[in-house]
Design a protein around this motif. Structure first.
Motif, PDB file in Angstrom:
ATOM      1  N   HIS A   9       0.815  -1.208   0.000  1.00 33.48           N
ATOM      2  CA  HIS A   9       0.000   0.000   0.000  1.00 33.48           C
ATOM      3  C   HIS A   9       0.856   1.267   0.000  1.00 33.48           C
ATOM      4  N   GLN A  10       0.217   2.379  -0.263  1.00 33.62           N
ATOM      5  CA  GLN A  10       0.879   3.678  -0.240  1.00 33.62           C
ATOM      6  C   GLN A  10       1.228   4.051   1.205  1.00 33.62           C
ATOM      7  N   THR A  67       1.689   6.142   4.525  1.00 35.62           N
ATOM      8  CA  THR A  67       1.169   7.319   5.217  1.00 35.62           C
ATOM      9  C   THR A  67       2.377   8.094   5.728  1.00 35.62           C
ATOM     10  N   GLU A 104       5.982   6.508   6.671  1.00 35.48           N
ATOM     11  CA  GLU A 104       7.209   6.988   6.026  1.00 35.48           C
ATOM     12  C   GLU A 104       8.254   7.358   7.075  1.00 35.48           C
ATOM     13  N   THR A 120      11.280  13.859  -0.833  1.00 41.73           N
ATOM     14  CA  THR A 120      10.740  12.939  -1.835  1.00 41.73           C
ATOM     15  C   THR A 120      11.864  12.243  -2.584  1.00 41.73           C
ATOM     16  N   ARG A 140       3.545   1.624  -6.028  1.00 42.38           N
ATOM     17  CA  ARG A 140       2.554   1.334  -4.977  1.00 42.38           C
ATOM     18  C   ARG A 140       2.871   2.094  -3.697  1.00 42.38           C
ATOM     19  N   ILE A 141       4.134   2.084  -3.311  1.00 42.55           N
ATOM     20  CA  ILE A 141       4.539   2.729  -2.063  1.00 42.55           C
ATOM     21  C   ILE A 141       4.308   4.236  -2.115  1.00 42.55           C
ATOM     22  N   LEU A 142       4.630   4.851  -3.250  1.00 40.35           N
ATOM     23  CA  LEU A 142       4.488   6.302  -3.384  1.00 40.35           C
ATOM     24  C   LEU A 142       3.096   6.722  -3.849  1.00 40.35           C
ATOM     25  N   GLY A 143       2.286   5.759  -4.268  1.00 38.50           N
ATOM     26  CA  GLY A 143       0.932   6.071  -4.728  1.00 38.50           C
ATOM     27  C   GLY A 143       0.912   6.785  -6.066  1.00 38.50           C
TER      28      GLY A 143
END
Length: 108
Positions: free
Chosen positions: A12-13, A15, A19, A47, A66-69
């Motif tokens: 998932h992305q 939060t 992070e 980033t 996926r991680i960064l959305g």
């Protein structure tokens, strides 16, 4: 601990809190890498740091997306921009190097 953290990232992305936990875990496991990156590239953004961390951990473009959305194509663009933006810095085997030594001024 970093292995557990990277495995949990794949689904998932992130939060903001996740992070922060991930960064702390990475710094605990690899204390020198971000310090060297920040020293060699002082204007590196959070980033860009996160993208560098994920690249260093050998995450695939799909996992990074996926991680960064973001989309896979955005990951590719961001990786390209990262190379251009920090062209004097590059990663080799989880270490940051600078391909151009700063010029030293001598007083004669």
């Amino acid at each position: 601990q970093i292995l557990y953290t990277t495995q949990s990232l794949q689904t998932h992305q992130l939060t903001y809190e996740e992070e922060e936990n991930f960064r702390q875990s990475f710094i605990s496991s690899h204390p020198v890498i971000l310090h060297r990156l920040r020293t060699l590239c002082p204007k590196v953004t959070r980033t860009d740091e996160l993208l560098c961390i994920l690249i260093i951990l050998k995450r695939s473009n799909e996992e990074i997306a996926r991680i960064l959305g973001i989309s896979r194509s955005s990951v590719l663009k961001n990786r390209y921009r990262l190379r251009v933006k920090y062209s004097s810095c590059f990663a080799i085997r989880n270490k940051w190097y600078c391909d151009k030594a700063p010029s030293k001024q001598t007083n004669k």
